[in-house]
Scaffold this motif. Structure first.
Motif, short mmCIF file in Angstrom:
data_model
loop_
_atom_site.label_atom_id
_atom_site.label_comp_id
_atom_site.label_asym_id
_atom_site.label_seq_id
_atom_site.Cartn_x
_atom_site.Cartn_y
_atom_site.Cartn_z
N LEU A 242 -10.04 62.88 64.38
CA LEU A 242 -9.70 62.24 65.67
C LEU A 242 -9.15 63.51 66.34
O LEU A 242 -8.91 64.55 65.73
N PRO A 243 -9.16 63.37 67.86
CA PRO A 243 -8.42 64.40 68.74
C PRO A 243 -7.22 65.04 68.16
O PRO A 243 -6.93 66.23 68.14
N GLU A 244 -6.10 64.07 67.70
CA GLU A 244 -4.85 64.55 67.37
C GLU A 244 -4.63 65.13 65.83
O GLU A 244 -3.92 65.61 65.35
N GLY A 245 -5.80 64.85 64.98
CA GLY A 245 -5.86 65.29 63.72
C GLY A 245 -6.54 64.51 62.65
O GLY A 245 -7.48 63.60 63.26
N LEU A 246 -6.65 64.73 61.65
CA LEU A 246 -7.48 63.98 60.38
C LEU A 246 -6.68 62.74 60.10
O LEU A 246 -5.76 62.73 59.87
N ALA A 247 -7.22 61.67 60.50
CA ALA A 247 -6.76 60.17 60.39
C ALA A 247 -7.13 59.91 58.68
O ALA A 247 -8.25 59.95 58.30
#
Length: 261
Positions: A242-247
């Protein structure tokens, strides 16, 4: 007949007043019950939060104080039954240590369903709080993951739903920028693997040695991610960029969500 009207209206007025009074009393009583219910839920939430903090500490992890919310209404009937519909737990700034490397999870959301806990356990903090199912979702920051790969200048990000890498590399005396994407797999035991099989570099010399050096670099950053042990026996099932990191999505069944006293 006209003189009888005032006498007929008085009982009706008195009846309406009695009815209104009863309605008001019922509303006040209901309000008091709701307040008492929420106060009791708050006490339970604080007790469970303290026990969750101990559970996290058992995993050699650290986090901000747990945020706990007991779902379902009314709460008091759940207390008497010893079963709770849902307990939601939020852990912020979760950090663990694996092989000396710090792994950062800015937020871990845990949703416990069909939770069993006796009244004595809630009151005293002694005993187990057991959930039939536990689902967890968290995010691994790209900065934290890049540090694990230990390549100067390497940057990770989400691109079209895939994990993308950009890094400066010296190949045959030339400073090139390598770009590409990774395949992410989750093993049976919840182990997360990154495999960078599709790397390229603009200006790469068209010789076999240059291609071999690029392939070796790809192998060097293809790793099994050393995730810390997640609390509540959670096992990783899925990882999505995801844009903010690995979900990260994880789950478990029939597990304690506290440290038994």
């Amino acid at each position: 007949m006209a003189q009888d009207y005032p006498y007929e209206e008085r009982p009706r007025r008195r009846g309406r007043k009695v009815l209104i009074t009863l309605v008001v009393l019922l509303l006040v009583l209901a309000g008091l019950l709701v307040v008492a219910d929420r106060v009791a839920a708050g006490v339970a939430e604080r007790a469970i939060a303290d026990q969750v903090r101990q559970e996290v500490a058992k995993q050699d992890a650290q986090s901000a104080p747990p945020e706990v919310e007991v779902g379902g209404f009314p709460f008091l009937t759940q207390v008497l039954d010893g079963r709770y519909e849902r307990i939601s737990i939020v852990l912020r700034n979760v950090q663990g240590s694996v092989q000396g490397d710090a792994v950062s999870v800015p937020r871990l959301d845990v949703d416990a369903r069909d939770v069993r806990a006796s009244l004595d356990t809630i009151r005293s903090g002694q005993g187990e709080v057991v959930a039939e199912t536990v689902n967890g979702t968290g995010t691994i920051s790209y900065d934290s993951l890049a540090k694990l790969l230990d390549r100067p200048g390497l940057r990770l990000a989400e691109q079209n739903g895939r994990l993308a890498v950009t890094a400066p590399v010296d190949i045959l005396g030339q400073r090139l920028t390598v770009t590409g994407t990774a395949d992410i797999t989750v093993g049976k035991e919840g182990q997360v693997s990154l495999r960078f099989n599709d790397l390229d570099a603009e200006g790469l010399p068209n010789v076999p040695l240059a291609r071999t050096l690029l392939s070796n670099y790809a192998k060097g950053i293809s790793v099994d991610v050393p995730l810390p042990d997640l609390p509540f026996q959670l096992t990783v099932r899925e990882v999505r960029p995801l844009p903010e990191g690995l979900a990260v999505t994880a789950d478990a069944r029939d597990v304690p969500i506290n440290s038994a006293g």
